[in-house]
Design an enzyme around this catalytic site. Structure first.
Site, short mmCIF file in Angstrom:
data_model
loop_
_atom_site.label_atom_id
_atom_site.label_comp_id
_atom_site.label_asym_id
_atom_site.label_seq_id
_atom_site.Cartn_x
_atom_site.Cartn_y
_atom_site.Cartn_z
N LYS A 276 -2.10 -9.30 -1.61
CA LYS A 276 -2.81 -10.01 -0.53
C LYS A 276 -3.94 -9.17 0.12
CE LYS A 276 0.53 -13.62 -0.27
NZ LYS A 276 1.96 -13.66 -0.34
N TYR B 71 11.11 -13.94 -0.45
CA TYR B 71 10.35 -14.35 -1.63
C TYR B 71 9.62 -13.15 -2.21
CZ TYR B 71 6.82 -16.81 -4.44
OH TYR B 71 6.00 -17.26 -5.46
N ASP C 132 9.04 -5.05 -0.23
CA ASP C 132 7.96 -5.93 -0.66
C ASP C 132 7.05 -6.14 0.55
OD1 ASP C 132 6.28 -7.97 -1.32
OD2 ASP C 132 7.80 -9.17 -2.35
C1 LIG Z 1 2.76 -13.82 -1.74
C2 LIG Z 1 3.94 -12.96 -1.95
C3 LIG Z 1 4.32 -12.51 -3.22
C4 LIG Z 1 3.68 -13.02 -4.48
O1 LIG Z 1 2.35 -12.66 -4.59
P1 LIG Z 1 1.42 -13.49 -5.62
O2 LIG Z 1 0.14 -12.75 -5.58
O3 LIG Z 1 1.37 -14.87 -5.08
O4 LIG Z 1 2.10 -13.42 -6.93
C5 LIG Z 1 5.35 -11.60 -3.32
N1 LIG Z 1 6.00 -11.16 -2.24
C6 LIG Z 1 5.68 -11.58 -0.99
C7 LIG Z 1 6.41 -11.04 0.18
C8 LIG Z 1 4.66 -12.52 -0.82
O5 LIG Z 1 4.38 -12.98 0.40
#
Ligand SMILES: *Cc1c(COP(=O)(O)O)cnc(C)c1O
Length: 433
Positions: A272, A149, A244
Site C-alpha cells: 500500500k 486479512y 502484516d
Molecule cells: C491489502 C492488504 C493485503 C493484501 O495486499 P494486496 O496488495 O491487495 O495483495 C494484505 N494484508 C493486509 C493487512 C492488507 O490490508
C-alpha cells in the site's frame, strides 16, 4: 441505486459491459458493491481528497484506494516523480537505484528490518513471508487470527470457528483441506487461547502472522499488552512473529505498529503506502532471516516486475513528502477536527452508532457497543443499516468503502471544508437511515 439523485448512467452502462467481460464486472470483489447494494461507480479522475466519476459526479473520498493514497489522489510531487522516471523506461529486468533508495527509507524506520525484498502486492508479501518462516524454522504450521486479512494466499484464506482456537477450514472454494490443515486459527485479543493453541503444537509452529491492528474486519485495536504478550510467547517457543503492516506501515507511524506500540516483529510485510499508488509489496527482517531468501539462501522467491522503477519512485516520493510536510501531525489534527465536528451527532445517536478511530484510520459501526475490541462485536453490527448509510452518504457526495467491514482513511489532502461537509452528511444520512 433507486432514488439516487445524481446521474450515473455512464457507470451503469460500463458496469453492464464489464459484467460480461469480468466476474462481477470487477478485478477485486468488494469493488462490486455487493455488500452495500447499488451500482459500482467508474471513476475517471482523482485530485486531492476528491474523486470524479465517468458521469462527472464529484465525491469526497475516504477509501483512498484502500489505504495507499495517504497524500491524496494525484499528488503533484508523486506524479511528477513517476513521470521523470518513466521517461527512461518502465522496467529493465535488472537492478535499479530506486530499489536501493526505497529499501534505505524503509530500513531507517523499521528497527526490525535489516534487509528487504520487494514484490508486487501485499498478498505476495504474506505468501513469501510464510514460506520464509517455514524455510527458516523447518516447521510447517502457522497461526493466524480470525478476521485478520493477509491477501488471498491459500493457507491464509482460512477461517476458524467463533470463540475457541480451531484448525482452519477453507474460507474459499479451491483452497485445499491440506493447505488449511497447517493453519491454526485463534481469536484476536485473547492471549490465553493463543497460548493454549501454541503450547499444544509448539514444536511444529513456524510463525504467528497477524495484523498488529486488524483493519480488514472493522478496526480492532489491540488490547493493552496483547502485542507484547504475543511477542513473548513467540520468543518462548522460537516461533517467528510476522507483522502484516501492509496497512499500518507508514500509516500509524512511519515505522508502523512496531514503532507505535514498541513491539518488534521478526518478519514484516509491507505494501500500500510504500508503493504510493502503484502495485507493490515487500517483506523484510533481520539479516539472519533474510539471508535465507534466494539467491543467498534456499527459500525461492522471484518476480518479473519486482522493484520496478515506477513503483519504487512513487513510494520514495510519498515517504519523502510525508516527512517533509510533517504529515503525521497534519493527519492527527485533521482527525481531531473530524472528531469534534462529529461530536454532536455521535452524542445524539449514542448507543446506536459508533465512530471508531486510530490515528488516520476510522470506521463507522451501527452498534450499541461503546468500543470495539473483538471480532464478535464487529460481526454483530447492523450491516443492513450500514448499507443504507453508505447509499445516503454517496447521495451526499461522500465515497466510503463499499462494505461495513472496511475502514476509511484520512489523507493529508482532506481540507477543513471536506471534513465539515462530511460531518454534515453523516448527520443527515443518519437521520435518513
Ligand atoms: C491489502 C492488504 C493485503 C493484501 O495486499 P494486496 O496488495 O491487495 O495483495 C494484505 N494484508 C493486509 C493487512 C492488507 O490490508
Amino acid at each position: 441505486m433507486d432514488g439516487f439523485n445524481v446521474n450515473i448512467e455512464t457507470s451503469q452502462k460500463l458496469q453492464r459491459r464489464a459484467s460480461r467481460l469480468m466476474p462481477g464486472g470487477v478485478n477485486s470483489p468488494v469493488r462490486a458493491f455487493r455488500s452495500v447494494g447499488g451500482d459500482p461507480l467508474f471513476m475517471k479522475k482523482g485530485a486531492g481528497a476528491h474523486l470524479v466519476d465517468e458521469d462527472g459526479n464529484e465525491f469526497i473520498d475516504y477509501c483512498m484506494s484502500w489505504g495507499p493514497l495517504i497524500l491524496g489522489h494525484a499528488d503533484a510531487s508523486v506524479i511528477n516523480a513517476i513521470r521523470r522516471t518513466a521517461k527512461n523506461g518502465t522496467s529493465f529486468g535488472t537492478s535499479n537505484k530506486y530499489e536501493v533508495q526505497l529499501a534505505m527509507l524503509i530500513k531507517a524506520r523499521f528497527k526490525s528490518i535489516d534487509m528487504i525484498r520487494f514484490v508486487n502486492s501485499g498478498t505476495e508479501a504474506a505468501m513469501s513471508a510464510i514460506r520464509l518462516a517455514r524455510g527458516y524454522t523447518d516447521r510447517e504450521k502457522i497461526v493466524k487470527f480470525n478476521g485478520c486479512y493477509h491477501g488471498h494466499v491459500d493457507h491464509l484464506l482460512v477461517a476458524g470457528g467463533s470463540g475457541l482456537a480451531t484448525f482452519g477450514t477453507p474460507d474459499s472454494a479451491g483452497v485445499t483441506a491440506g493447505a488449511a490443515k497447517d493453519t491454526i486459527v485463534v481469536p484476536f485479543n485473547n492471549l490465553d487461547l493463543l497460548e493454549e493453541a501454541v503450547e499444544k503444537d509448539r514444536k511444529n509452529i513456524a510463525a504467528v502472522i497477524m495484523e498488529p491492528v486488524p483493519c480488514n474486519f472493522g478496526l480492532i485495536p489491540p488490547k493493552k499488552n496483547f502485542l507484547q504478550g504475543v511477542r513473548e510467547l513467540c520468543d518462548r517457543y522460537k516461533i517467528l512473529l510476522i507483522f502484516d503492516e501492509v496497512i499500518t506501515g507508514f500509516r500509524l507511524a512511519p515505522g508502523g505498529a512496531q514503532e507505535y506500540y514498541g513491539v518488534k516483529a521478526d518478519i514484516t510485510t509491507l505494501g500500500k503506502i510504500i508503493g504510493g499508488g502503484l502495485p507493490v509489496g515487500a517483506y523484510g527482517g533481520s539479516r539472519k532471516i533474510m539471508n535465507r531468501v534466494s539467491p543467498v539462501g534456499n527459500v525461492y522467491q522471484a518476480g518479473t516486475l519486482s522493484g520496478n522503477p515506477l513503483a519504487m519512485t512513487a513510494g520514495i516520493q510519498t515517504i519523502k513528502k510525508l516527512y517533509k510536510i510533517n504529515a503525521y501531525d497534519i493527519l492527527k489534527n485533521k482527525m481531531n477536527k473530524l472528531n469534534d465536528l462529529l461530536k454532536p451527532t455521535l452524542m445524539k445517536y449514542k448507543g446506536k452508532f459508533l465512530f471508531a478511530q486510530l490515528e488516520s484510520i476510522f470506521a463507522f459501526y451501527f452498534t450499541s457497543s461503546t468500543s470495539i475490541d473483538g471480532l464478535d462485536q464487529v460481526a454483530n453490527c447492523d450491516m443492513k443499516a450500514f448499507s443504507r448509510f453508505h447509499g445516503e452518504m454517496l447521495k451526499r457526495g461522500i465515497y466510503l468503502s463499499p462494505s461495513g467491514y472496511e475502514v476509511g482513511f484520512l489523507s493529508t489532502a482532506h481540507t477543513d471544508d471536506d471534513l465539515a461537509a462530511t460531518a454534515g452528511a453523516v448527520s443527515e444520512s443518519l437521520r435518513a437511515v
